[in-house]
Design an enzyme around this catalytic site. Sequence first.
Site, PDB file in Angstrom:
ATOM      1  N   CYS A 123       0.914  -1.945  -0.063  1.00 26.10           N
ATOM      2  CA  CYS A 123       0.189  -0.010  -0.565  1.00 26.10           C
ATOM      3  C   CYS A 123       0.823   1.406   0.174  1.00 26.10           C
ATOM      4  O   CYS A 123       1.098   2.113  -0.870  1.00 26.10           O
ATOM      5  CB  CYS A 123      -1.169  -0.167   0.831  1.00 26.10           C
ATOM      6  SG  CYS A 123      -2.524   1.444   1.276  1.00 26.10           S
ATOM      7  N   CYS A 124       1.881   1.706   1.130  1.00 24.25           N
ATOM      8  CA  CYS A 124       2.394   2.724   0.769  1.00 24.25           C
ATOM      9  C   CYS A 124       3.372   2.217  -0.275  1.00 24.25           C
ATOM     10  O   CYS A 124       3.601   3.723  -0.618  1.00 24.25           O
ATOM     11  CB  CYS A 124       4.007   2.470   2.199  1.00 24.25           C
ATOM     12  SG  CYS A 124       3.461   3.048   3.917  1.00 24.25           S
ATOM     13  N   CYS A 206      -1.459   8.118   7.135  1.00 15.86           N
ATOM     14  CA  CYS A 206      -2.323   7.564   7.408  1.00 15.86           C
ATOM     15  C   CYS A 206      -3.456   7.604   8.102  1.00 15.86           C
ATOM     16  O   CYS A 206      -3.035   6.895   8.804  1.00 15.86           O
ATOM     17  CB  CYS A 206      -2.226   6.457   6.181  1.00 15.86           C
ATOM     18  SG  CYS A 206      -1.479   7.451   3.876  1.00 15.86           S
ATOM     19  N   CYS A 209      -3.519   3.870   9.511  1.00 18.85           N
ATOM     20  CA  CYS A 209      -2.618   3.142  10.167  1.00 18.85           C
ATOM     21  C   CYS A 209      -2.064   4.264  11.291  1.00 18.85           C
ATOM     22  O   CYS A 209      -0.106   4.044  12.033  1.00 18.85           O
ATOM     23  CB  CYS A 209      -0.735   3.142   8.956  1.00 18.85           C
ATOM     24  SG  CYS A 209      -2.338   1.832   8.073  1.00 18.85           S
ATOM     25  N   CYS A 232       7.534   4.222   5.851  1.00 17.93           N
ATOM     26  CA  CYS A 232       7.038   4.222   4.475  1.00 17.93           C
ATOM     27  C   CYS A 232       7.558   3.194   3.127  1.00 17.93           C
ATOM     28  O   CYS A 232       6.706   2.819   2.827  1.00 17.93           O
ATOM     29  CB  CYS A 232       5.899   4.869   4.043  1.00 17.93           C
ATOM     30  SG  CYS A 232       6.836   6.794   5.040  1.00 17.93           S
TER      31      CYS A 232
HETATM   32 FE1  SF4 Z   1      -0.964   2.660   2.598  1.00 15.75          FE
HETATM   33 FE2  SF4 Z   1      -0.618   2.539   5.593  1.00 15.75          FE
HETATM   34 FE3  SF4 Z   1       0.492   3.473   3.846  1.00 15.75          FE
HETATM   35 FE4  SF4 Z   1      -0.793   5.061   4.029  1.00 15.75          FE
HETATM   36  S1  SF4 Z   1       0.532   4.495   6.059  1.00 15.75           S
HETATM   37  S2  SF4 Z   1      -0.267   4.812   2.145  1.00 15.75           S
HETATM   38  S3  SF4 Z   1      -2.729   3.774   4.120  1.00 15.75           S
HETATM   39  S4  SF4 Z   1      -0.158   0.966   4.236  1.00 15.75           S
END
Ligand code: SF4
Length: 236
Positions: A123-124, A206, A209, A232
Site C-alpha cells: 500500500c505504501c 495516514c 495506520c 513507509c
Molecule cells: Fe497505505 Fe497506511 Fe502506507 Fe498510508 S501509511 S500508504 S494507508 S499502508
Amino acid sequence: MTTVQEERGTEELKALAEQAGRDLEGASASEILKWAAETFGKRFCVTSSMEDAVVAHLASRALPGVDVVFLDTGYHFPETIGTRDAVEAVMDVNVITLTPRQTVAEQDAEYGPRLHDRDPDLCCKLRKVRPLEEGLKDYLAWATGLRRDESPTRANTPVVGWDEKRRKVKVSPIARWTQDDVDAYVAEHGVLTNPLLQDGYASVGCAPCTRRVLEGEDARAGRWAGRAKTECGLHG
Ligand code: SF4
C-alpha cells in the site's frame, strides 16, 4: 542562477552531498537550507507530511516560493488536508500535491479493500513511494523533516546525504533538533501545525495506520502500531 546540474554528473553530485554532510554537521538549519538553495536553486524542494510546517517555513526564508511537495495518499485525516491548505494560503511557498496513479476505490477494486491492513508495504509503495519517485524526477535535491531523536531507525540521519534509491541529494536540516527545538521554533514564529498534535498524536500519517501515542512511547510508536513496520519506504 547556475546550479550544479549544468556542471556536474551524478557521481560528483554524490560526492558533493557527502562532503556537505561533513561540512554542515554543526551548521544551523537555516545555514543548511541556505546552502541547498544556493547550490540547487529551483531544483530543490521540500517534502512535507503536513504534521507541521517547520521545514517549509525555514526553507521559504532561504528560497522564497520554494516548492513544497505533499503526498495525498487518499487516506489522510481531514486535519492534515486542512494544514496543507493553510500552508498554501499563508506561506511564501508553492505547494505541489502528488497523488497515486489509482484512487482508493480503484486500488480496492484491483487489490481488495483495506490493503493497508493486509500488505501495508505494498500500500505504501503504491500510494507513497512511487508517487514521490515520479514527483521528484525533476529535482536534484529534496529536504525532509527527519530528526535523529524520532526513532532508532533515524538516529544516524545526516544533515545532508546521498539518497541512493532516487539518486538525489537528501537534506535533513533539522536532523539534530529535538522535539523541544521544534516546539520552540513553532512558538517563536507562529508556524502552522497539524491540530492532531494537540490531540495525542505525536506523528501524523495516514488515518488507518496512525494512532495516538502513550506516555513514554517514542514519537513514531503510533505509526503502524502492532506491526514490525516503522517506515513507509520513503526514507529507507
Ligand atoms: Fe497505505 Fe497506511 Fe502506507 Fe498510508 S501509511 S500508504 S494507508 S499502508
